[in-house]
Design a protein around this motif. Structure first.
Motif, PDB file in Angstrom:
ATOM      1  N   ASP A   1       0.833  -1.211   0.000  1.00  0.00           N
ATOM      2  CA  ASP A   1       0.000   0.000   0.000  1.00  0.00           C
ATOM      3  C   ASP A   1       0.864   1.255   0.000  1.00  0.00           C
ATOM      4  O   ASP A   1       0.505   2.272  -0.605  1.00  0.00           O
TER       5      ASP A   1
ATOM      6  N   SER B   1       0.645   4.303  -2.577  1.00  0.00           N
ATOM      7  CA  SER B   1       0.366   5.645  -2.050  1.00  0.00           C
ATOM      8  C   SER B   1       1.355   6.662  -2.607  1.00  0.00           C
ATOM      9  O   SER B   1       0.960   7.744  -3.067  1.00  0.00           O
TER      10      SER B   1
ATOM     11  N   ARG C   1      -5.347   6.040   3.885  1.00  0.00           N
ATOM     12  CA  ARG C   1      -5.420   4.839   3.051  1.00  0.00           C
ATOM     13  C   ARG C   1      -4.378   3.805   3.480  1.00  0.00           C
ATOM     14  O   ARG C   1      -4.515   2.622   3.194  1.00  0.00           O
TER      15      ARG C   1
END
Length: 364
Positions: A95, A99, A122
């Motif tokens: 992630d 990002s 997020r």
């Protein structure tokens, strides 16, 4: 190998903890059966393991075979919990890559500052803050708070009205001094934090990491309340440190893009000023005289910039290529090309190119 879902691992862990608490009579283990996150569950299983080992060594009234079986179950469940935690951390690293890739698509510093807290959300943090460092003061530029946008606005408003001070708040001071992230535990009872922000958000613990560019700390990134367990730990410290490090590279990239854009705009302004002046000979130049600047026919009507465009045009370059070479917009190139064709009386680029080569032949 397929991993068990985290919820199934937690359910199985709570069940074995209940059994161990009942068999050993250890009342303190009952509290661990209420945990809903992997780190706390792992701590509970370790505590239960120590209790079972203690009873085995003591040789009390509990059946040793039963205790040995429980110890085996605890070991297997601990392994499952560790596997689940590793899977969560592996996913977090993936992630992080995505990002930073999204942030690299930003085109201005203002857009970048606004998107940083949302990207931290997020990554799994319910609350995040992005601050600018100016001299000894740091003040929030953007914030994200899950399900509470008003709190995000208040954090920025109060943080702007009462900026943090390097030297006053110890965690941020250490971050700027060492250029490394810091994990702050028990923030409510820490006398050296920004209490207006801490009390407003009721923060228990948080991670703060530096935004470093060209060797200088220019900003700070704060995050707290991980969605998995409502607090932050050493892994979050490392993850946020990596995020801030990548953000520094993104920051430099956006700064460079903005500087390049400003330079092109200024050159375009100069170009517009030069367009009104006729081309004059430059006898003092050491380079050979340019036939285009000596010719008295239609070529003499071209401005300096139109001559530049013509030289690239005869090389077969497109408007976009010419724009990149001359640091002007494709629209400006299109206008210059139209003027060149009109002044030379050429119907198209090919005809203008032919006239250019004809002129070159005559001046050889």
């Amino acid at each position: 190998m397929t991993l068990e879902p985290a919820e199934e691992v937690l359910r199985r862990a709570r069940e074995i903890l209940r059994v161990v608490a009942k068999v050993t009579g250890e009342a303190d283990l009952a509290g661990h059966t209420l945990t809903r996150d992997l780190p706390s569950t792992e701590a509970g299983l370790r505590a239960a393991e120590q209790v079972v080992i203690r009873d085995l060594v003591a040789g009390g009234g509990t059946d040793p075979a039963r205790l040995a079986a429980l110890l085996t179950q605890l070991g297997g469940t601990l392994a499952s919990v560790r596997d689940s935690r590793l899977a969560v951390r592996t996913a977090a690293m993936a992630d992080l890559h995505h990002s930073l890739a999204r942030l690299r698509a930003t085109t201005s510093l203002q857009e970048l500052a606004q998107r940083v807290p949302a990207e931290l959300n997020r990554l799994g943090y319910r609350r995040a803050l992005f601050s600018r460092l100016s001299g000894p003061a740091w003040s929030p530029r953007s914030a994200y708070t899950h399900d509470d946008p008003q709190l995000a606005e208040d954090l920025v408003r109060i943080g702007t009205a009462i900026p943090g001070q390097i030297g006053r708040e110890l965690p941020e001071t250490e971050v700027v001094r060492t250029r490394t992230p810091v994990l702050v535990d028990d923030a409510q009872h820490n006398p050296r934090v920004h209490h207006r922000l801490i009390n407003l958000a009721r923060t228990l613990d948080y991670v703060v990491a530096p935004l470093v560019t060209r060797g200088e700390v220019v900003g700070l990134v704060h995050a707290d309340q991980h969605v998995e367990h409502d607090h932050v730990d050493e892994f979050d410290l490392r993850l946020l440190g990596l995020f801030a490090e990548g953000l520094g590279c993104v920051f430099e990239r956006v700064v460079f893009a903005e500087q390049l854009r400003l330079m092109r705009e200024r050159m375009r302004e100069v170009d517009d000023l030069l367009d009104g002046y006729p081309v004059t000979p430059q006898p003092e130049r050491s380079r050979p005289a340019d036939p285009l600047e000596q010719y008295e026919g239609p070529f003499a009507e071209l401005t300096r910039r139109e001559l530049d465009v013509l030289r690239h045009l005869v090389l077969g370059e497109s408007n976009s290529q010419i724009a990149a070479e001359l640091f002007i917009s494709p629209g400006t190139v299109k206008t210059h090309v139209k003027n060149v064709l009109r002044k030379l009386g050429a119907a198209n680029r090919a005809e203008a190119t032919a006239r250019y080569h004809e002129l070159m032949q005559r001046h050889r």
